[in-house]
Scaffold this active site. Structure first.
Site, PDB file in Angstrom:
ATOM      1  N   GLY A  77       0.830  -1.190   0.000  1.00  0.00           N
ATOM      2  CA  GLY A  77       0.000   0.000   0.000  1.00  0.00           C
ATOM      3  C   GLY A  77       0.870   1.248   0.000  1.00  0.00           C
ATOM      4  O   GLY A  77       2.056   1.196   0.341  1.00  0.00           O
ATOM      5  N   GLY A 128       0.067  -4.802   0.644  1.00  0.00           N
ATOM      6  CA  GLY A 128      -1.183  -4.645  -0.078  1.00  0.00           C
ATOM      7  C   GLY A 128      -1.278  -5.506  -1.319  1.00  0.00           C
ATOM      8  O   GLY A 128      -2.371  -5.928  -1.714  1.00  0.00           O
ATOM      9  N   GLU A 151       5.454  -5.577   7.313  1.00  0.00           N
ATOM     10  CA  GLU A 151       4.850  -4.550   8.157  1.00  0.00           C
ATOM     11  C   GLU A 151       5.594  -4.296   9.470  1.00  0.00           C
ATOM     12  O   GLU A 151       5.636  -3.155   9.944  1.00  0.00           O
ATOM     13  CB  GLU A 151       3.390  -4.897   8.440  1.00  0.00           C
ATOM     14  N   ASP A 159      -1.415  -7.154   7.632  1.00  0.00           N
ATOM     15  CA  ASP A 159      -2.862  -7.005   7.452  1.00  0.00           C
ATOM     16  C   ASP A 159      -3.308  -7.646   6.147  1.00  0.00           C
ATOM     17  O   ASP A 159      -2.806  -8.700   5.803  1.00  0.00           O
ATOM     18  CB  ASP A 159      -3.244  -5.519   7.528  1.00  0.00           C
TER      19      ASP A 159
END
Length: 459
Positions: A77, A128, A151, A159
Protein backbone atom coordinates in the site's frame (compact mmCIF):
# COMPACT_ATOMS: atom_id res chain seq x y z
CA UNK A 1 -24.68 -3.47 -4.06
CA UNK A 2 -22.63 -0.39 -3.28
CA UNK A 3 -18.93 -0.03 -4.00
CA UNK A 4 -18.60 1.83 -0.72
CA UNK A 5 -16.66 4.74 -2.21
CA UNK A 6 -14.95 6.82 0.40
CA UNK A 7 -15.54 10.59 0.20
CA UNK A 8 -13.03 11.49 2.91
CA UNK A 9 -9.94 10.29 1.05
CA UNK A 10 -8.80 13.48 -0.61
CA UNK A 11 -6.00 12.57 -2.98
CA UNK A 12 -6.79 13.24 -6.64
CA UNK A 13 -7.44 10.11 -8.67
CA UNK A 14 -4.97 9.29 -11.43
CA UNK A 15 -6.83 8.17 -14.54
CA UNK A 16 -3.93 5.95 -15.66
CA UNK A 17 -3.01 4.11 -12.43
CA UNK A 18 -5.07 1.05 -13.40
CA UNK A 19 -5.55 -0.28 -16.93
CA UNK A 20 -8.49 -2.57 -17.73
CA UNK A 21 -8.66 -4.73 -20.84
CA UNK A 22 -11.05 -7.27 -22.37
CA UNK A 23 -10.27 -10.09 -24.75
CA UNK A 24 -13.06 -12.56 -25.48
CA UNK A 25 -13.96 -13.99 -22.06
CA UNK A 26 -10.86 -12.65 -20.30
CA UNK A 27 -10.89 -9.52 -18.16
CA UNK A 28 -7.54 -8.07 -17.03
CA UNK A 29 -6.72 -5.61 -14.28
CA UNK A 30 -3.22 -4.18 -14.69
CA UNK A 31 -1.84 -2.08 -11.84
CA UNK A 32 -0.03 0.74 -13.59
CA UNK A 33 2.24 2.71 -11.27
CA UNK A 34 5.55 1.02 -12.23
CA UNK A 35 7.70 3.85 -10.88
CA UNK A 36 6.07 3.27 -7.48
CA UNK A 37 6.24 -0.53 -7.84
CA UNK A 38 2.44 -0.40 -8.29
CA UNK A 39 1.90 0.68 -4.67
CA UNK A 40 -1.82 0.48 -4.03
CA UNK A 41 -3.74 3.66 -3.19
CA UNK A 42 -7.34 4.79 -2.88
CA UNK A 43 -7.51 5.95 -6.49
CA UNK A 44 -6.70 2.43 -7.72
CA UNK A 45 -9.08 0.69 -5.34
CA UNK A 46 -11.95 2.98 -6.32
CA UNK A 47 -11.48 1.89 -9.94
CA UNK A 48 -10.92 -1.83 -9.34
CA UNK A 49 -13.79 -2.53 -6.97
CA UNK A 50 -16.73 -1.44 -9.16
CA UNK A 51 -15.15 -3.12 -12.20
CA UNK A 52 -14.93 -6.44 -10.36
CA UNK A 53 -18.57 -6.04 -9.32
CA UNK A 54 -19.53 -5.41 -12.93
CA UNK A 55 -17.61 -8.42 -14.21
CA UNK A 56 -19.01 -10.74 -11.55
CA UNK A 57 -22.49 -9.96 -12.84
CA UNK A 58 -21.55 -10.26 -16.51
CA UNK A 59 -22.16 -13.49 -18.45
CA UNK A 60 -19.47 -12.37 -20.89
CA UNK A 61 -16.66 -12.35 -18.31
CA UNK A 62 -15.23 -15.86 -17.80
CA UNK A 63 -11.83 -15.32 -16.20
CA UNK A 64 -10.27 -12.37 -14.34
CA UNK A 65 -6.49 -11.80 -14.22
CA UNK A 66 -4.82 -9.34 -11.83
CA UNK A 67 -1.28 -8.30 -12.78
CA UNK A 68 1.18 -5.43 -12.46
CA UNK A 69 3.16 -3.31 -14.91
CA UNK A 70 6.96 -3.32 -14.76
CA UNK A 71 9.01 -5.24 -12.20
CA UNK A 72 6.35 -5.49 -9.50
CA UNK A 73 2.96 -7.05 -9.10
CA UNK A 74 2.27 -4.69 -6.19
CA UNK A 75 4.89 -3.87 -3.58
CA UNK A 76 2.34 -2.79 -0.97
CA UNK A 77 0.00 0.00 0.00
CA UNK A 78 1.05 3.62 -0.44
CA UNK A 79 1.94 3.96 3.25
CA UNK A 80 4.10 7.05 2.76
CA UNK A 81 0.98 9.04 1.96
CA UNK A 82 -0.80 7.61 5.02
CA UNK A 83 2.08 8.44 7.37
CA UNK A 84 2.16 12.00 6.06
CA UNK A 85 -1.53 12.58 6.63
CA UNK A 86 -1.38 10.90 10.06
CA UNK A 87 0.80 13.78 11.20
CA UNK A 88 -2.17 16.10 10.70
CA UNK A 89 -3.71 14.62 13.85
CA UNK A 90 -7.06 12.86 14.38
CA UNK A 91 -8.58 13.99 11.06
CA UNK A 92 -5.65 12.64 9.06
CA UNK A 93 -5.55 9.43 11.10
CA UNK A 94 -9.24 8.90 10.38
CA UNK A 95 -8.65 9.31 6.65
CA UNK A 96 -5.90 6.70 6.86
CA UNK A 97 -8.17 4.29 8.74
CA UNK A 98 -10.85 4.86 6.10
CA UNK A 99 -8.32 3.95 3.40
CA UNK A 100 -7.69 0.61 5.09
CA UNK A 101 -11.44 0.04 5.31
CA UNK A 102 -11.71 0.53 1.55
CA UNK A 103 -8.72 -1.73 0.89
CA UNK A 104 -10.10 -4.49 3.11
CA UNK A 105 -13.46 -4.32 1.34
CA UNK A 106 -11.64 -5.05 -1.91
CA UNK A 107 -9.58 -7.86 -0.37
CA UNK A 108 -12.67 -9.54 1.12
CA UNK A 109 -14.48 -9.19 -2.20
CA UNK A 110 -11.59 -10.94 -3.96
CA UNK A 111 -11.58 -13.64 -1.24
CA UNK A 112 -15.28 -14.33 -1.87
CA UNK A 113 -15.34 -13.66 -5.63
CA UNK A 114 -17.64 -15.90 -7.62
CA UNK A 115 -15.73 -15.84 -10.89
CA UNK A 116 -12.35 -17.52 -11.61
CA UNK A 117 -9.65 -15.08 -10.47
CA UNK A 118 -5.92 -15.48 -11.17
CA UNK A 119 -3.12 -13.37 -9.69
CA UNK A 120 0.19 -13.06 -11.57
CA UNK A 121 2.60 -12.64 -8.62
CA UNK A 122 5.34 -11.60 -11.04
CA UNK A 123 7.85 -9.35 -9.28
CA UNK A 124 7.48 -7.69 -5.88
CA UNK A 125 4.35 -8.96 -4.09
CA UNK A 126 4.25 -7.43 -0.64
CA UNK A 127 1.76 -6.04 1.85
CA UNK A 128 -1.18 -4.64 -0.08
CA UNK A 129 -0.15 -6.69 -3.11
CA UNK A 130 -0.51 -9.85 -1.04
CA UNK A 131 -4.10 -8.83 -0.28
CA UNK A 132 -4.82 -8.74 -4.02
CA UNK A 133 -3.36 -12.20 -4.60
CA UNK A 134 -3.21 -14.55 -1.59
CA UNK A 135 -6.98 -15.09 -1.37
CA UNK A 136 -7.25 -16.09 -5.06
CA UNK A 137 -7.79 -19.72 -6.10
CA UNK A 138 -4.82 -19.40 -8.49
CA UNK A 139 -1.61 -17.57 -7.60
CA UNK A 140 1.25 -17.80 -10.09
CA UNK A 141 4.84 -17.22 -8.97
CA UNK A 142 7.70 -16.61 -11.40
CA UNK A 143 11.48 -16.38 -11.21
CA UNK A 144 10.98 -12.66 -10.47
CA UNK A 145 8.60 -13.12 -7.53
CA UNK A 146 9.55 -11.59 -4.18
CA UNK A 147 7.00 -12.19 -1.43
CA UNK A 148 6.97 -10.54 2.00
CA UNK A 149 4.71 -9.16 4.66
CA UNK A 150 7.11 -6.34 5.70
CA UNK A 151 4.85 -4.55 8.16
CA UNK A 152 6.87 -5.07 11.36
CA UNK A 153 9.69 -3.22 9.57
CA UNK A 154 7.60 -0.03 9.42
CA UNK A 155 5.74 -0.16 12.75
CA UNK A 156 2.54 -1.74 11.44
CA UNK A 157 1.07 -5.27 11.50
CA UNK A 158 0.59 -7.93 8.79
CA UNK A 159 -2.86 -7.00 7.45
CA UNK A 160 -4.84 -7.53 4.19
CA UNK A 161 -6.14 -10.83 5.58
CA UNK A 162 -2.78 -12.05 6.92
CA UNK A 163 -4.60 -12.95 10.14
CA UNK A 164 -6.38 -15.60 8.06
CA UNK A 165 -3.76 -16.94 5.66
CA UNK A 166 -0.53 -16.85 7.70
CA UNK A 167 -1.77 -18.90 10.73
CA UNK A 168 -3.12 -21.51 8.30
CA UNK A 169 0.31 -22.10 6.77
CA UNK A 170 2.17 -25.25 7.85
CA UNK A 171 3.72 -25.32 11.31
CA UNK A 172 5.03 -21.93 12.41
CA UNK A 173 6.01 -20.62 8.98
CA UNK A 174 3.30 -17.97 9.05
CA UNK A 175 4.40 -16.67 12.45
CA UNK A 176 8.02 -16.58 11.29
CA UNK A 177 7.11 -14.57 8.17
CA UNK A 178 4.84 -12.25 10.16
CA UNK A 179 7.33 -11.35 12.90
CA UNK A 180 10.52 -11.14 10.84
CA UNK A 181 9.20 -9.71 7.51
CA UNK A 182 11.42 -12.34 5.86
CA UNK A 183 11.29 -12.51 2.06
CA UNK A 184 10.67 -15.55 -0.10
CA UNK A 185 11.80 -15.47 -3.71
CA UNK A 186 11.10 -17.25 -6.98
CA UNK A 187 10.23 -20.92 -6.73
CA UNK A 188 10.18 -20.73 -2.93
CA UNK A 189 6.99 -18.67 -3.12
CA UNK A 190 5.52 -21.80 -4.73
CA UNK A 191 7.25 -24.37 -2.50
CA UNK A 192 5.83 -22.65 0.60
CA UNK A 193 2.27 -22.88 -0.74
CA UNK A 194 1.89 -19.11 -1.03
CA UNK A 195 1.63 -19.59 -4.80
CA UNK A 196 -0.31 -22.43 -6.40
CA UNK A 197 1.81 -22.60 -9.58
CA UNK A 198 5.24 -21.63 -10.86
CA UNK A 199 5.80 -20.41 -14.42
CA UNK A 200 8.58 -18.53 -16.12
CA UNK A 201 7.60 -14.87 -16.54
CA UNK A 202 8.00 -15.15 -20.32
CA UNK A 203 5.11 -17.65 -20.37
CA UNK A 204 2.57 -15.26 -18.87
CA UNK A 205 1.55 -13.45 -22.10
CA UNK A 206 0.91 -16.78 -23.82
CA UNK A 207 -1.08 -18.04 -20.83
CA UNK A 208 -3.12 -14.84 -20.85
CA UNK A 209 -3.95 -15.31 -24.54
CA UNK A 210 -4.93 -18.92 -23.92
CA UNK A 211 -7.16 -18.00 -20.98
CA UNK A 212 -9.02 -15.58 -23.26
CA UNK A 213 -9.93 -18.48 -25.53
CA UNK A 214 -11.46 -20.66 -22.81
CA UNK A 215 -15.14 -21.42 -23.16
CA UNK A 216 -17.25 -22.79 -20.34
CA UNK A 217 -20.61 -24.48 -20.58
CA UNK A 218 -23.30 -22.40 -18.92
CA UNK A 219 -23.99 -25.19 -16.46
CA UNK A 220 -20.36 -25.54 -15.33
CA UNK A 221 -19.95 -24.99 -11.61
CA UNK A 222 -17.20 -22.70 -10.35
CA UNK A 223 -15.21 -25.82 -9.38
CA UNK A 224 -15.48 -27.20 -12.91
CA UNK A 225 -14.35 -23.89 -14.37
CA UNK A 226 -11.40 -23.75 -12.00
CA UNK A 227 -10.42 -27.31 -12.93
CA UNK A 228 -10.21 -26.30 -16.60
CA UNK A 229 -8.09 -23.28 -15.68
CA UNK A 230 -5.80 -25.42 -13.53
CA UNK A 231 -5.03 -27.68 -16.50
CA UNK A 232 -4.56 -24.65 -18.75
CA UNK A 233 -2.01 -23.02 -16.44
CA UNK A 234 0.02 -26.21 -16.26
CA UNK A 235 0.28 -26.30 -20.07
CA UNK A 236 2.76 -23.42 -19.77
CA UNK A 237 5.00 -24.92 -17.09
CA UNK A 238 8.61 -25.06 -18.28
CA UNK A 239 10.26 -26.59 -15.21
CA UNK A 240 11.47 -25.41 -11.84
CA UNK A 241 14.93 -23.82 -11.46
CA UNK A 242 17.47 -26.54 -10.70
CA UNK A 243 19.74 -24.14 -8.78
CA UNK A 244 17.11 -22.83 -6.37
CA UNK A 245 16.75 -25.18 -3.38
CA UNK A 246 13.73 -25.29 -1.12
CA UNK A 247 14.56 -22.82 1.66
CA UNK A 248 11.92 -23.56 4.31
CA UNK A 249 12.83 -27.22 4.56
CA UNK A 250 14.70 -29.80 6.62
CA UNK A 251 16.58 -28.62 9.72
CA UNK A 252 15.75 -24.97 9.13
CA UNK A 253 12.06 -25.76 8.93
CA UNK A 254 12.27 -27.77 12.19
CA UNK A 255 14.03 -24.82 13.84
CA UNK A 256 11.31 -22.41 12.68
CA UNK A 257 8.64 -24.62 14.23
CA UNK A 258 10.71 -25.02 17.40
CA UNK A 259 11.33 -21.33 17.92
CA UNK A 260 8.28 -19.61 16.48
CA UNK A 261 5.85 -22.11 17.97
CA UNK A 262 6.49 -20.56 21.39
CA UNK A 263 3.67 -18.75 23.19
CA UNK A 264 5.34 -15.39 23.90
CA UNK A 265 7.93 -13.10 22.36
CA UNK A 266 10.42 -13.65 25.25
CA UNK A 267 10.04 -17.41 24.77
CA UNK A 268 10.72 -17.06 21.04
CA UNK A 269 13.84 -15.03 21.83
CA UNK A 270 15.00 -17.63 24.37
CA UNK A 271 14.41 -20.49 21.92
CA UNK A 272 16.44 -18.73 19.22
CA UNK A 273 19.27 -18.16 21.71
CA UNK A 274 19.33 -21.88 22.48
CA UNK A 275 19.68 -23.03 18.86
CA UNK A 276 22.89 -24.93 18.22
CA UNK A 277 24.52 -26.73 15.31
CA UNK A 278 23.56 -26.08 11.67
CA UNK A 279 20.75 -23.64 12.55
CA UNK A 280 22.72 -21.49 15.00
CA UNK A 281 23.78 -18.95 12.37
CA UNK A 282 20.19 -18.65 11.16
CA UNK A 283 19.01 -18.15 14.76
CA UNK A 284 21.58 -15.41 15.39
CA UNK A 285 20.59 -13.63 12.20
CA UNK A 286 16.90 -13.95 13.09
CA UNK A 287 17.52 -12.53 16.58
CA UNK A 288 19.24 -9.52 15.03
CA UNK A 289 16.33 -9.10 12.63
CA UNK A 290 13.70 -9.19 15.38
CA UNK A 291 15.60 -6.54 17.33
CA UNK A 292 15.39 -4.22 14.32
CA UNK A 293 11.60 -4.53 14.07
CA UNK A 294 9.06 -2.43 15.93
CA UNK A 295 8.71 -4.13 19.35
CA UNK A 296 5.01 -3.24 19.45
CA UNK A 297 4.48 -4.68 15.95
CA UNK A 298 6.25 -7.93 16.87
CA UNK A 299 4.00 -8.41 19.92
CA UNK A 300 0.83 -7.55 17.99
CA UNK A 301 1.78 -9.85 15.10
CA UNK A 302 2.36 -12.80 17.45
CA UNK A 303 -1.02 -12.30 19.14
CA UNK A 304 -2.60 -11.94 15.70
CA UNK A 305 -1.16 -15.28 14.55
CA UNK A 306 -2.43 -17.00 17.69
CA UNK A 307 -6.02 -15.77 17.56
CA UNK A 308 -6.46 -15.20 13.82
CA UNK A 309 -6.56 -18.94 13.12
CA UNK A 310 -10.05 -19.00 14.69
CA UNK A 311 -11.43 -16.05 12.69
CA UNK A 312 -13.62 -16.37 9.62
CA UNK A 313 -12.62 -14.45 6.48
CA UNK A 314 -15.21 -11.71 7.11
CA UNK A 315 -14.30 -11.48 10.79
CA UNK A 316 -10.64 -11.18 9.78
CA UNK A 317 -11.12 -8.00 7.79
CA UNK A 318 -13.45 -6.42 10.33
CA UNK A 319 -10.99 -7.05 13.15
CA UNK A 320 -7.95 -6.00 11.10
CA UNK A 321 -9.71 -2.71 10.36
CA UNK A 322 -9.93 -2.04 14.10
CA UNK A 323 -6.24 -2.90 14.58
CA UNK A 324 -5.19 -0.74 11.61
CA UNK A 325 -7.08 2.26 13.01
CA UNK A 326 -5.18 1.94 16.29
CA UNK A 327 -1.84 1.76 14.51
CA UNK A 328 -2.66 5.01 12.70
CA UNK A 329 -2.67 6.65 16.15
CA UNK A 330 0.53 4.90 17.29
CA UNK A 331 3.96 6.51 17.20
CA UNK A 332 5.72 3.58 15.52
CA UNK A 333 3.86 3.72 12.19
CA UNK A 334 4.82 7.29 11.31
CA UNK A 335 8.31 6.72 12.75
CA UNK A 336 8.88 3.51 10.81
CA UNK A 337 7.54 4.72 7.47
CA UNK A 338 9.43 8.02 7.75
CA UNK A 339 12.74 6.33 8.59
CA UNK A 340 12.48 3.39 6.21
CA UNK A 341 10.65 4.88 3.23
CA UNK A 342 10.35 8.67 3.27
CA UNK A 343 13.78 9.74 4.55
CA UNK A 344 16.29 10.73 1.85
CA UNK A 345 19.26 10.15 4.15
CA UNK A 346 21.88 7.59 3.14
CA UNK A 347 22.10 5.34 5.00
CA UNK A 348 18.52 5.38 6.22
CA UNK A 349 18.14 6.41 9.88
CA UNK A 350 17.34 3.81 12.53
CA UNK A 351 13.70 4.13 13.67
CA UNK A 352 13.29 5.25 17.27
CA UNK A 353 10.56 2.89 18.40
CA UNK A 354 8.33 3.38 21.46
CA UNK A 355 8.87 1.17 23.46
CA UNK A 356 12.46 1.26 22.28
CA UNK A 357 13.27 -2.45 22.35
CA UNK A 358 11.86 -5.92 22.97
CA UNK A 359 13.72 -5.97 26.29
CA UNK A 360 12.03 -2.71 27.35
CA UNK A 361 8.67 -4.50 27.46
CA UNK A 362 8.27 -6.39 30.76
CA UNK A 363 6.64 -9.84 30.54
CA UNK A 364 3.74 -8.56 32.64
CA UNK A 365 2.87 -5.82 30.14
CA UNK A 366 0.22 -6.71 27.55
CA UNK A 367 1.34 -4.52 24.67
CA UNK A 368 -0.80 -6.32 22.09
CA UNK A 369 -4.11 -6.55 23.97
CA UNK A 370 -5.39 -2.99 23.43
CA UNK A 371 -4.97 -3.32 19.65
CA UNK A 372 -7.59 -6.08 19.57
CA UNK A 373 -10.21 -4.22 21.58
CA UNK A 374 -13.05 -2.78 19.51
CA UNK A 375 -13.24 1.01 19.57
CA UNK A 376 -16.50 2.91 19.53
CA UNK A 377 -14.92 5.62 17.39
CA UNK A 378 -14.10 3.13 14.58
CA UNK A 379 -17.33 2.12 12.81
CA UNK A 380 -17.76 -1.59 12.06
CA UNK A 381 -16.49 -2.32 8.56
CA UNK A 382 -19.33 -2.88 6.08
CA UNK A 383 -18.22 -5.48 3.54
CA UNK A 384 -19.43 -5.80 -0.04
CA UNK A 385 -21.32 -9.04 0.55
CA UNK A 386 -22.34 -11.46 3.30
CA UNK A 387 -20.19 -14.36 2.08
CA UNK A 388 -18.00 -15.97 4.71
CA UNK A 389 -15.95 -19.10 5.46
CA UNK A 390 -13.40 -20.46 7.91
CA UNK A 391 -11.22 -22.32 5.37
CA UNK A 392 -10.35 -21.29 1.82
CA UNK A 393 -13.02 -22.90 -0.38
CA UNK A 394 -10.70 -23.68 -3.30
CA UNK A 395 -7.57 -24.76 -1.43
CA UNK A 396 -7.66 -28.07 -3.33
CA UNK A 397 -6.15 -26.21 -6.28
CA UNK A 398 -3.07 -25.32 -4.22
CA UNK A 399 -0.09 -27.51 -3.35
CA UNK A 400 -0.41 -30.40 -0.84
CA UNK A 401 -0.21 -29.27 2.77
CA UNK A 402 1.38 -31.04 5.72
CA UNK A 403 -2.10 -31.95 6.91
CA UNK A 404 -2.87 -33.50 3.52
CA UNK A 405 0.28 -35.63 3.72
CA UNK A 406 -0.37 -36.51 7.35
CA UNK A 407 -3.88 -37.74 6.52
CA UNK A 408 -2.48 -39.83 3.69
CA UNK A 409 0.19 -41.40 5.91
CA UNK A 410 -2.32 -42.16 8.66
CA UNK A 411 -4.67 -43.81 6.18
CA UNK A 412 -3.78 -47.01 4.37
CA UNK A 413 -0.18 -48.09 5.15
CA UNK A 414 2.00 -47.27 2.14
CA UNK A 415 5.58 -46.49 1.22
CA UNK A 416 6.81 -42.94 0.86
CA UNK A 417 7.07 -43.46 -2.89
CA UNK A 418 3.46 -44.65 -3.12
CA UNK A 419 2.25 -41.63 -1.15
CA UNK A 420 4.30 -39.29 -3.32
CA UNK A 421 3.03 -40.87 -6.53
CA UNK A 422 -0.54 -40.56 -5.30
CA UNK A 423 -0.21 -36.81 -4.73
CA UNK A 424 1.49 -36.28 -8.09
CA UNK A 425 -1.38 -38.18 -9.76
CA UNK A 426 -3.98 -36.14 -7.87
CA UNK A 427 -2.35 -32.97 -9.18
CA UNK A 428 -2.18 -34.42 -12.70
CA UNK A 429 1.60 -34.37 -12.76
CA UNK A 430 2.00 -30.69 -11.80
CA UNK A 431 5.67 -29.77 -11.54
CA UNK A 432 7.08 -29.45 -8.05
CA UNK A 433 4.42 -31.49 -6.27
CA UNK A 434 6.73 -34.47 -5.83
CA UNK A 435 9.45 -32.26 -4.32
CA UNK A 436 7.05 -30.72 -1.82
CA UNK A 437 5.67 -34.08 -0.70
CA UNK A 438 9.16 -35.61 -0.52
CA UNK A 439 10.32 -32.85 1.85
CA UNK A 440 7.33 -33.31 4.16
CA UNK A 441 7.75 -37.10 4.22
CA UNK A 442 11.49 -36.84 4.91
CA UNK A 443 10.93 -34.48 7.83
CA UNK A 444 7.72 -35.82 9.35
CA UNK A 445 7.86 -39.60 8.82
CA UNK A 446 10.10 -42.60 9.41
CA UNK A 447 10.12 -45.90 7.53
CA UNK A 448 9.08 -49.00 9.51
CA UNK A 449 10.43 -52.54 9.12
CA UNK A 450 7.92 -53.19 6.33
CA UNK A 451 9.03 -50.16 4.34
CA UNK A 452 5.87 -48.19 5.17
CA UNK A 453 5.81 -44.51 6.16
CA UNK A 454 4.95 -43.77 9.81
CA UNK A 455 4.02 -40.25 10.92
CA UNK A 456 6.51 -39.33 13.65
CA UNK A 457 4.20 -37.44 16.00
CA UNK A 458 1.66 -40.25 16.09
CA UNK A 459 3.95 -42.81 17.70
Amino acid sequence: MSTGTNPVVEEADDSHDVVFSNQYGLRVVELNRPAKLNALNGSMIRKILPRLVEWEKSDMANVIVMKGAGRAFCAGGDVAQLATQNQEGPAGQKRSADYFGLEYKLDHYIATYRKPYIAFMDGFTMGGGVGLSIHAPFRIATERSVFAMPETTIGFFPDVGASFFLPRMAGSIGTYLALTSERLKGANVFYSGIATHYLHSTSLPSLEARLAELRFKDYYTIEERLAVIEMTIEEYATGLPHNEPMVLAGELRNAIDRCFGQATVPEIIAALQQEQGPTQAWAEKTLATLHQRSPTSVHVALRQMQIGKTWSIAETFRKEHQVAAKFMQHHDFVEGVTARLISKEDPKPTPQWQPASLEAIPPSQDVAGPFFEESDDVPALQLMNDLDYTQYPYSAFGVPTENDVRDSVLGVARTRQQIRDDFVAQKKGRQGIGMIVDEILARKTRVDSFGKAVWLHEE
